[in-house]
Each structure stands twice: as C-alpha cells, then as structure tokens.
Motif scaffolding. Structure first.
Motif, PDB file in Angstrom:
ATOM      1  N   GLY A  79       0.831  -1.195   0.000  1.00 19.42           N
ATOM      2  CA  GLY A  79       0.000   0.000   0.000  1.00 19.42           C
ATOM      3  C   GLY A  79       0.863   1.242   0.000  1.00 19.42           C
ATOM      4  O   GLY A  79       1.953   1.258   0.564  1.00 19.42           O
ATOM      5  N   ARG A  80       0.382   2.262  -0.666  1.00 17.48           N
ATOM      6  CA  ARG A  80       1.137   3.516  -0.711  1.00 17.48           C
ATOM      7  C   ARG A  80       0.170   4.684  -0.828  1.00 17.48           C
ATOM      8  O   ARG A  80      -0.944   4.543  -1.332  1.00 17.48           O
ATOM      9  CB  ARG A  80       2.138   3.522  -1.856  1.00 17.48           C
ATOM     10  N   LEU A  81       0.625   5.826  -0.373  1.00 13.80           N
ATOM     11  CA  LEU A  81      -0.148   7.057  -0.468  1.00 13.80           C
ATOM     12  C   LEU A  81       0.374   7.896  -1.623  1.00 13.80           C
ATOM     13  O   LEU A  81       1.560   7.853  -1.953  1.00 13.80           O
ATOM     14  CB  LEU A  81      -0.036   7.855   0.830  1.00 13.80           C
ATOM     15  N   CYS A 124      -4.998   6.515  -1.450  1.00 20.53           N
ATOM     16  CA  CYS A 124      -4.295   5.314  -1.015  1.00 20.53           C
ATOM     17  C   CYS A 124      -4.469   4.242  -2.089  1.00 20.53           C
ATOM     18  O   CYS A 124      -5.580   3.997  -2.557  1.00 20.53           O
ATOM     19  CB  CYS A 124      -4.885   4.830   0.311  1.00 20.53           C
ATOM     20  N   ASN A 158      -3.511   0.144  -3.232  1.00 18.88           N
ATOM     21  CA  ASN A 158      -3.100  -1.163  -2.735  1.00 18.88           C
ATOM     22  C   ASN A 158      -2.845  -2.108  -3.900  1.00 18.88           C
ATOM     23  O   ASN A 158      -3.459  -1.979  -4.956  1.00 18.88           O
ATOM     24  CB  ASN A 158      -4.195  -1.780  -1.848  1.00 18.88           C
TER      25      ASN A 158
END
Length: 135
Positions: free
Chosen positions: A68-70, A80, A82
């Motif tokens: 996951g990353r912003l 966000c 995923n």
C-alpha cells in the motif's frame, strides 16, 4: 505474516514492461465458495518466472504481500493505492485443458444441439418448449 489466496487460475495476462527496472505480469484467481471472487495478483520482475509452471485452469495457492502507498495529486487530495504482489505460487492440481482450445468453449456431451441441454431440469426443459413454442 503469510497471506495466501487459493483458487483456480482464471487468466494470465501478458507481461508489461513498465521501465528498464520494472516488469509486471498480472494473474486473476477465481476463489471457491458460494460467492466466488476474482482476485488480481501481480508478479514483478524475477517473480514473473514463478508463473511459468502454472496454466489457466490450474488449482493454485498464491503467496502474496499486500502493498500500500499514499499519493497526493496536484489538487492536494491524498489517495491510497493497494496491490497484491506474488512471491510464490503452488500448483495444487493441474487443469485438464486441451492446448489450443479456449477453456471457455462448451463442447456438447450428447446429441443435443444445445451444449447445456443435458444439465437442465425437466421443469426448465418444459419452460423452454413453452417459451419457444417447440413441440
């Protein structure tokens, strides 16, 4: 923590070369149960080779990492993202697929012109005759 997804390999998409350092191959896994789900999993770079031993229709267990990353857009809104990244795949059962034949093609198993006819209940067959005025 180990995350796994078990099911039938539904589709193997072609490998995409994103950059000189990143290649991705996506697979779709159909889970079992009353309400089957289709789950997209990505194999990246050297993990793509793990997919060489699996074919559409095989029963598999995919070992995955949940990534996951912003990301903040130019408008200042944060989002966000995923992804499910494959690191290992196990074949639990090979498919009976015939090479060169689309696995979605239905082949009649009796003399009926409709490949699904033998699977219909007598009530469904009667409804068919009623709807299409067949005698």
């Amino acid at each position: 923590m180990s995350n796994t997804i078990a099911g039938i390999l539904h589709k193997k998409l072609p490998t995409k070369v994103v950059s000189d350092k990143l290649s991705i191959q996506e697979i779709w896994i159909k889970t079992d149960g009353q309400y089957p789900q289709y789950i997209s999993v990505q194999a990246k770079n050297d993990k793509i080779e793990t997919l060489n031993s699996v074919n559409v229709g095989d029963a598999i267990t995919a070992h995955i990492n949940i990534d996951g990353r912003l990301w903040t857009g130019a408008d200042g809104i944060e989002k966000c993202f995923n992804s499910l990244s494959l690191w290992k795949v196990e074949v639990n059962g090979k498919s009976n697929a015939v090479p060169g034949v689309d696995s979605g093609t239905m082949i009649p198993m009796d003399d009926s012109p409709l490949p699904f006819w033998s699977q219909l209940s007598p009530k469904s067959k009667a409804k068919f005759f009623e709807l299409f005025e067949v005698s």
